[in-house]
Scaffold this motif. Structure first.
Motif, PDB file in Angstrom:
ATOM      1  N   VAL A   1      -6.135   1.636   5.480  1.00  0.00           N
ATOM      2  CA  VAL A   1      -6.751   1.160   3.872  1.00  0.00           C
ATOM      3  C   VAL A   1      -7.694   2.431   3.652  1.00  0.00           C
ATOM      4  CG1 VAL A   1      -7.338  -0.120   2.062  1.00  0.00           C
ATOM      5  CG2 VAL A   1      -6.121  -1.337   4.809  1.00  0.00           C
TER       6      VAL A   1
ATOM      7  N   ASP B   1      -1.059  10.719   0.651  1.00  0.00           N
ATOM      8  CA  ASP B   1      -1.354   9.457  -0.901  1.00  0.00           C
ATOM      9  C   ASP B   1       0.776   9.948  -1.307  1.00  0.00           C
ATOM     10  OD1 ASP B   1      -3.639  10.277  -1.323  1.00  0.00           O
ATOM     11  OD2 ASP B   1      -3.194  12.031  -2.542  1.00  0.00           O
TER      12      ASP B   1
ATOM     13  N   LEU C   1       1.265   5.835   0.109  1.00  0.00           N
ATOM     14  CA  LEU C   1       0.096   4.671  -0.021  1.00  0.00           C
ATOM     15  C   LEU C   1       0.642   3.709  -0.926  1.00  0.00           C
ATOM     16  CD1 LEU C   1      -3.355   7.230  -1.085  1.00  0.00           C
ATOM     17  CD2 LEU C   1      -2.886   5.998   0.839  1.00  0.00           C
ATOM     18  N   ILE C   2       0.680   2.071  -0.671  1.00  0.00           N
ATOM     19  CA  ILE C   2       1.564   1.470  -1.711  1.00  0.00           C
ATOM     20  C   ILE C   2      -0.320   0.343  -1.456  1.00  0.00           C
ATOM     21  CG2 ILE C   2       3.173   1.652  -0.236  1.00  0.00           C
ATOM     22  CD1 ILE C   2       2.564  -1.108   1.523  1.00  0.00           C
ATOM     23  N   LYS C   3      -0.103  -0.620  -2.189  1.00  0.00           N
ATOM     24  CA  LYS C   3      -1.136  -1.683  -2.520  1.00  0.00           C
ATOM     25  C   LYS C   3      -0.455  -2.322  -1.185  1.00  0.00           C
ATOM     26  CE  LYS C   3      -2.927  -4.948  -5.860  1.00  0.00           C
ATOM     27  NZ  LYS C   3      -2.880  -5.423  -6.331  1.00  0.00           N
ATOM     28  N   ILE C   4      -2.253  -2.380  -0.230  1.00  0.00           N
ATOM     29  CA  ILE C   4      -1.728  -2.778   1.044  1.00  0.00           C
ATOM     30  C   ILE C   4      -1.693  -5.041   0.433  1.00  0.00           C
ATOM     31  CG2 ILE C   4      -2.461  -3.473   3.657  1.00  0.00           C
ATOM     32  CD1 ILE C   4      -1.022  -1.445   2.645  1.00  0.00           C
ATOM     33  N   PRO C   5      -0.817  -5.636   1.597  1.00  0.00           N
ATOM     34  CA  PRO C   5      -1.378  -7.101   0.746  1.00  0.00           C
ATOM     35  C   PRO C   5      -2.165  -7.854   1.432  1.00  0.00           C
ATOM     36  CG  PRO C   5       0.878  -6.184   1.982  1.00  0.00           C
ATOM     37  CD  PRO C   5       0.138  -5.665   1.673  1.00  0.00           C
TER      38      PRO C   5
ATOM     39  N   ASN D   1      -4.956  -5.824  -1.282  1.00  0.00           N
ATOM     40  CA  ASN D   1      -5.583  -5.651  -2.217  1.00  0.00           C
ATOM     41  C   ASN D   1      -6.274  -4.408  -2.252  1.00  0.00           C
ATOM     42  OD1 ASN D   1      -4.082  -7.587  -3.554  1.00  0.00           O
ATOM     43  ND2 ASN D   1      -5.785  -8.762  -3.225  1.00  0.00           N
ATOM     44  N   LYS D   2      -5.792  -2.451  -1.819  1.00  0.00           N
ATOM     45  CA  LYS D   2      -6.563  -2.114  -1.505  1.00  0.00           C
ATOM     46  C   LYS D   2      -5.351  -0.711  -1.762  1.00  0.00           C
ATOM     47  CE  LYS D   2     -10.862  -2.290  -0.905  1.00  0.00           C
ATOM     48  NZ  LYS D   2     -12.059  -2.089  -1.550  1.00  0.00           N
ATOM     49  N   PRO D   3      -5.575   0.451  -2.245  1.00  0.00           N
ATOM     50  CA  PRO D   3      -4.101   1.304  -1.297  1.00  0.00           C
ATOM     51  C   PRO D   3      -4.076   1.916   0.445  1.00  0.00           C
ATOM     52  CG  PRO D   3      -6.011   2.417  -2.303  1.00  0.00           C
ATOM     53  CD  PRO D   3      -6.007   0.756  -2.760  1.00  0.00           C
TER      54      PRO D   3
END
Length: 134
Positions: free
Chosen positions: A18, A117, A120-124, A127-129
């Protein structure tokens, strides 16, 4: 024998690298373990290491062991800070934990150059990339 052991399927857990923050000079990354289960998991132990080729030379990082203890349902815990210099290596995290007295284990492998890049996803929960393996 190995065939006599029960096949304990690892589900609803993840490892994520993250992006915690960045400045013009540097990016700060942290590896997290995420419990997506609806139940408590206990005695969480993670072994981490990196290996591969860098500048034509085989490289191996130290093997580190991280005891996280117990994790409540739908929570996460930091494992270690990770330097962008090792993103070009294979980064391996070997997880083991217990649910109701039964042991589970799984290897999570971030391949070289997979922490980029484009991935990258929004980590459950965090809530960060980042990049996540489930």
């Amino acid at each position: 024998m190995k065939k006599d052991l029960p096949e304990n399927i690892v589900e609803d857990v993840a490892m994520a690298v993250v992006l915690m923050g960045e400045t013009p000079e540097t990016e700060n990354w942290t590896v997290y373990f995420i419990n997506l289960k609806k139940e408590l998991i206990t005695n969480v132990l993670i072994s981490s290491k990196g290996y591969g080729e860098k500048d034509g030379v085989m490289v191996r990082t130290s093997t580190l062991r991280h005891f996280l203890g117990d994790l409540e349902p739908m929570t996460y815990a930091g494992v270690e800070a990770i330097d962008t210099a090792v993103f070009g290596l294979t980064n391996e995290y070997w997880l083991s934990y217990y649910v109701d007295g039964t042991i589970y284990d799984k290897k999570f492998i971030f391949l070289p150059e997979s922490i980029v890049d484009d991935n990258l996803i929004k980590i459950p929960l965090i809530n960060k990339p980042g990049v996540m393996i489930k």
